[in-house]
Design a protein around this motif. Structure first.
Motif, PDB file in Angstrom:
ATOM      1  N   LYS A 122       0.853  -1.189   0.000  1.00 42.38           N
ATOM      2  CA  LYS A 122       0.000   0.000   0.000  1.00 42.38           C
ATOM      3  C   LYS A 122       0.886   1.235   0.000  1.00 42.38           C
ATOM      4  N   GLU A 124       1.182   5.730  -1.038  1.00 44.77           N
ATOM      5  CA  GLU A 124       0.490   7.005  -1.227  1.00 44.77           C
ATOM      6  C   GLU A 124       0.891   7.665  -2.536  1.00 44.77           C
ATOM      7  N   GLU A 258     -10.296   3.145 -10.892  1.00 46.52           N
ATOM      8  CA  GLU A 258     -10.500   4.594 -10.812  1.00 46.52           C
ATOM      9  C   GLU A 258      -9.206   5.323 -11.139  1.00 46.52           C
ATOM     10  N   LEU A 260      -6.296   7.605  -9.988  1.00 48.14           N
ATOM     11  CA  LEU A 260      -5.675   7.786  -8.688  1.00 48.14           C
ATOM     12  C   LEU A 260      -5.577   9.266  -8.340  1.00 48.14           C
ATOM     13  N   ILE A 261      -5.764   9.575  -7.069  1.00 51.47           N
ATOM     14  CA  ILE A 261      -5.862  10.962  -6.604  1.00 51.47           C
ATOM     15  C   ILE A 261      -4.721  11.272  -5.637  1.00 51.47           C
ATOM     16  N   GLU A 262      -4.159  12.446  -5.786  1.00 49.45           N
ATOM     17  CA  GLU A 262      -3.059  12.906  -4.937  1.00 49.45           C
ATOM     18  C   GLU A 262      -3.431  12.847  -3.462  1.00 49.45           C
ATOM     19  N   LYS A 263      -2.477  12.360  -2.648  1.00 45.73           N
ATOM     20  CA  LYS A 263      -2.565  12.232  -1.183  1.00 45.73           C
ATOM     21  C   LYS A 263      -3.372  11.024  -0.720  1.00 45.73           C
ATOM     22  N   ASN A 264      -4.006  10.316  -1.638  1.00 42.21           N
ATOM     23  CA  ASN A 264      -4.693   9.078  -1.266  1.00 42.21           C
ATOM     24  C   ASN A 264      -3.715   7.911  -1.261  1.00 42.21           C
ATOM     25  N   LYS A 265      -4.003   6.916  -0.405  1.00 38.08           N
ATOM     26  CA  LYS A 265      -3.213   5.700  -0.365  1.00 38.08           C
ATOM     27  C   LYS A 265      -3.984   4.587  -1.058  1.00 38.08           C
ATOM     28  N   TYR A 266      -3.243   3.736  -1.775  1.00 39.82           N
ATOM     29  CA  TYR A 266      -3.888   2.678  -2.539  1.00 39.82           C
ATOM     30  C   TYR A 266      -3.207   1.337  -2.244  1.00 39.82           C
ATOM     31  N   GLU A 267      -4.056   0.345  -2.000  1.00 40.09           N
ATOM     32  CA  GLU A 267      -3.571  -0.996  -1.697  1.00 40.09           C
ATOM     33  C   GLU A 267      -3.884  -1.919  -2.853  1.00 40.09           C
TER      34      GLU A 267
END
Length: 270
Positions: A122, A124, A258, A260-267
């Protein structure tokens, strides 16, 4: 006059070869010259060639963009025909070349990309599309991740370029020349570039075919970089610029995609 012509053509061919692994050359015939190209790259190449001629006709027009097949030899670019055989004739030319098919504008906008790291990790998005620091007017993504993180292919394709010899970095644009990267060509004509990989951090070589999700290298902190991260960009290559693309990624268990958006974390759990 003929010896002078040969020197001009050889010089320009070598200049072109320095940009990519291609070679432009000619053969004389009874009616003029055939202009050929060898493309030793693993993807199509776009070549724009501009002639200056005397007493020669350029078949197909001048200053035209030609598309050259990957790994091809002696592809005919154009023919120069003598107009008046009773008069002297000569030519010179210069070229611009780049990866990809300049004339192709279509690509798979609905393709579902993998996240560029191993399962159960995961990370960011430190800087997103059109970010304020270094992504102005560019659809690029920066994943914050420790040096030596395993990087995986977001899509299947063929590796066309690898640089992993550099180890320097700084927060100035002058350090772009120290960047390391892996570039992969996709079946719809797009490219993906994975940048800032560590020194000797590539697990692939130019010409390798890679699968979606396959290990391709390890993240680093080289080039124009303020900290360890992966700079990822998907693009269509035009002859004189890149057209960077927003792409949808599979997130979580892979059932949802989706942008990806800045400052979001993705797993990635798939």
């Amino acid at each position: 006059m003929r010896k002078h012509l040969l020197l001009i053509a050889v010089f320009i061919t070598l200049f072109c070869k320095a940009e990519q692994n291609i070679k432009i050359y000619y053969e004389k015939n009874d009616n003029g010259y055939n202009i050929y190209v060898d493309n030793n790259e693993f993807c199509p190449m776009s070549i724009k060639i501009k002639f200056s001629v005397e007493n020669l006709k350029i078949e197909g027009g001048n200053n035209k963009i030609h598309i050259v097949k990957p790994r091809s030899k002696k592809q005919l670019l154009t023919v120069l025909k003598v107009l008046n055989k009773n008069k002297s004739y000569k030519f010179s030319y210069n070229t611009i070349s780049n990866y990809g098919n300049h004339n192709s504008n279509k690509y798979d906008k609905n393709y579902k990309y993998f996240l560029p790291f191993k399962q159960f990790n995961k990370f960011e998005i430190h800087q997103g599309y059109n970010g304020k620091f270094s992504h102005q007017n560019e659809n690029a993504l920066d994943f914050t991740m420790p040096v030596n993180t395993e990087l995986t292919a977001i899509r299947e394709g063929i590796v066309i370029k690898v640089i992993d010899k550099n180890k320097k970095n700084c927060n100035k644009k002058k350090c772009i020349k120290y960047n390391n990267l892996i570039m992969i060509y996709h079946s719809d004509g797009t490219f993906a570039e994975y940048a800032h990989i560590k020194e000797n951090g590539s697990e692939v070589n130019a010409g390798d075919k890679v699968l979606k999700g396959q290990l391709i290298g390890y993240s680093g902190n080289v080039g124009f970089s303020t900290g360890p991260h992966l700079h990822l960009i998907v693009f269509k290559q035009k002859i004189n610029k890149r057209e960077t693309l927003k792409t949808k990624f599979m997130i979580g268990d892979g059932t949802k995609t989706e942008y990806l958006i800045e400052k979001n974390k993705y797993e990635r759990s798939y």
